[in-house]
Design a protein around this motif. Structure first.
Motif, PDB file in Angstrom:
ATOM      1  N   VAL A  11      18.410 -53.220 -39.661  1.00 15.21           N
ATOM      2  CA  VAL A  11      19.460 -52.278 -40.017  1.00 15.21           C
ATOM      3  C   VAL A  11      20.302 -52.774 -41.178  1.00 15.21           C
ATOM      4  O   VAL A  11      20.777 -51.972 -42.001  1.00 15.21           O
ATOM      5  CB  VAL A  11      20.339 -51.953 -38.788  1.00 15.21           C
ATOM      6  N   ARG A  12      20.482 -54.070 -41.294  1.00 18.03           N
ATOM      7  CA  ARG A  12      21.305 -54.567 -42.399  1.00 18.03           C
ATOM      8  C   ARG A  12      20.577 -54.447 -43.732  1.00 18.03           C
ATOM      9  O   ARG A  12      21.206 -54.192 -44.760  1.00 18.03           O
ATOM     10  CB  ARG A  12      21.735 -56.011 -42.120  1.00 18.03           C
ATOM     11  N   GLN A  13      19.268 -54.585 -43.723  1.00 22.25           N
ATOM     12  CA  GLN A  13      18.502 -54.416 -44.956  1.00 22.25           C
ATOM     13  C   GLN A  13      18.369 -52.948 -45.349  1.00 22.25           C
ATOM     14  O   GLN A  13      18.215 -52.636 -46.530  1.00 22.25           O
ATOM     15  CB  GLN A  13      17.107 -55.022 -44.807  1.00 22.25           C
ATOM     16  N   ARG A  14      18.418 -52.047 -44.373  1.00 25.32           N
ATOM     17  CA  ARG A  14      18.217 -50.613 -44.654  1.00 25.32           C
ATOM     18  C   ARG A  14      19.506 -49.806 -44.486  1.00 25.32           C
ATOM     19  O   ARG A  14      19.452 -48.597 -44.350  1.00 25.32           O
ATOM     20  CB  ARG A  14      17.177 -50.004 -43.722  1.00 25.32           C
ATOM     21  N   LEU A  15      20.659 -50.456 -44.507  1.00 24.67           N
ATOM     22  CA  LEU A  15      21.900 -49.740 -44.242  1.00 24.67           C
ATOM     23  C   LEU A  15      22.126 -48.614 -45.240  1.00 24.67           C
ATOM     24  O   LEU A  15      22.523 -47.504 -44.859  1.00 24.67           O
ATOM     25  CB  LEU A  15      23.092 -50.704 -44.250  1.00 24.67           C
ATOM     26  N   ASP A  16      21.863 -48.860 -46.504  1.00 23.92           N
ATOM     27  CA  ASP A  16      22.027 -47.799 -47.509  1.00 23.92           C
ATOM     28  C   ASP A  16      21.105 -46.622 -47.199  1.00 23.92           C
ATOM     29  O   ASP A  16      21.512 -45.453 -47.318  1.00 23.92           O
ATOM     30  CB  ASP A  16      21.744 -48.334 -48.912  1.00 23.92           C
ATOM     31  N   HIS A  17      19.867 -46.930 -46.825  1.00 18.55           N
ATOM     32  CA  HIS A  17      18.929 -45.865 -46.471  1.00 18.55           C
ATOM     33  C   HIS A  17      19.425 -45.093 -45.254  1.00 18.55           C
ATOM     34  O   HIS A  17      19.346 -43.855 -45.219  1.00 18.55           O
ATOM     35  CB  HIS A  17      17.550 -46.452 -46.171  1.00 18.55           C
ATOM     36  N   LEU A  18      19.908 -45.818 -44.269  1.00 15.13           N
ATOM     37  CA  LEU A  18      20.387 -45.171 -43.047  1.00 15.13           C
ATOM     38  C   LEU A  18      21.561 -44.248 -43.350  1.00 15.13           C
ATOM     39  O   LEU A  18      21.599 -43.096 -42.881  1.00 15.13           O
ATOM     40  CB  LEU A  18      20.788 -46.233 -42.021  1.00 15.13           C
ATOM     41  N   GLN A  19      22.509 -44.716 -44.141  1.00 11.23           N
ATOM     42  CA  GLN A  19      23.663 -43.891 -44.476  1.00 11.23           C
ATOM     43  C   GLN A  19      23.237 -42.655 -45.274  1.00 11.23           C
ATOM     44  O   GLN A  19      23.727 -41.547 -45.029  1.00 11.23           O
ATOM     45  CB  GLN A  19      24.674 -44.709 -45.269  1.00 11.23           C
TER      46      GLN A  19
END
Length: 261
Positions: A11-19
């Protein structure tokens, strides 16, 4: 109500994607898998700022699941019952209330099980047996129930680009598929197959050998619905385009719309 599942693969590596995806899709409840961090390290603040209540069941470096909900949680329970010695962070259950009643949702990250003929595969099959027992109990209730996550199960040959290449894989072995069918035989509905019989609809593409570019994928991320939830199913979608983002997860989000009025 839109409910989604996504193995974010850190989740920390993909946080921008998640948001970006949350703003784009506006799901009401999201099940995340492979968050790969302890609870204290989960980036809850930016997700709370988007209007989500956040509950996590994390684990350092590996596994980890989380629930995001625009509704307040009435209760949450980590870990799947049946093996007190299993400390892997692979299961998180939540109950929310809405205008039409309540909904129970279980977020799961089922073991991969490879290589077969090892303890890893025995662990997978035992985990699936525990999931069967859990689901039997939940189906006794009249409360709509959704079982969502990365099942690491390819249900049928229509759910894999090249069935022959996967014949010896733990995700596609007969024993694995039999236990998945046993879940459906309890009365659960595979939401995607309830609305589509199209082959070549995938949720995972490996990082190796140009799998994404060749559409060499598999469907292993599922939402299974109790009869009370299946009766309210309106639509299902696979957000395939997310796999094409830079430094994307190897999984993509899958979502359902339920009419819970």
């Amino acid at each position: 109500m839109r409910i989604a599942t996504w193995n974010v693969n850190s989740v920390r590596q993909r946080l921008d994607h998640l948001q970006t995806w949350l703003k784009e899709t506006s799901p009401d409840i999201v099940c995340l898998q492979e968050i790969k961090c302890v609870d204290e390290a989960f980036p809850r603040e930016p997700l709370e700022a988007l209007g989500y209540n956040v509950v996590t069941h994390g684990q350092k470096t590996f596994n980890g699941v989380a629930l995001l909900s625009r509704y307040r949680f009435d209760e949450t329970t980590p870990r799947l019952a049946g093996d007190p010695e299993d400390l892997h962070a692979r299961f998180l259950e939540g109950v929310v209330s809405h205008s039409g009643g309540s909904l129970r949702i279980a977020c799961l990250y089922l073991p991969n099980g490879n290589p077969p003929n090892t303890d890893k595969y025995s662990y997978k099959l035992n985990w699936m047996n525990r999931l069967l027992n859990y689901s039997k109990e939940q189906l006794k209730s009249e409360t709509p129930f959704v079982l969502a996550g990365d099942f690491n199960v390819i249900p049928t040959p229509d759910d894999v680009h090249n069935p022959v290449a996967w014949q010896g894989d733990a995700l596609f072995l007969p024993q694995t598929r039999e236990r998945f069918r046993a879940l459906l035989n309890l009365g659960l509905t595979d939401a995607f197959r309830a609305v589509s019989d199209q082959p070549n609809q995938y949720t995972f593409w490996d990082y190796q050998a140009g799998a994404w570019q060749k559409n060499n994928g598999i469907r292993i991320d599922h939402l299974l619905l109790s009869p009370q939830a299946a009766d309210r199913l309106v639509d299902v979608g696979i957000d395939r385009h997310v796999r094409g983002w830079e430094k994307a997860s190897d999984h993509v989000p899958v979502w359902i719309d339920l009419d819970l009025k």
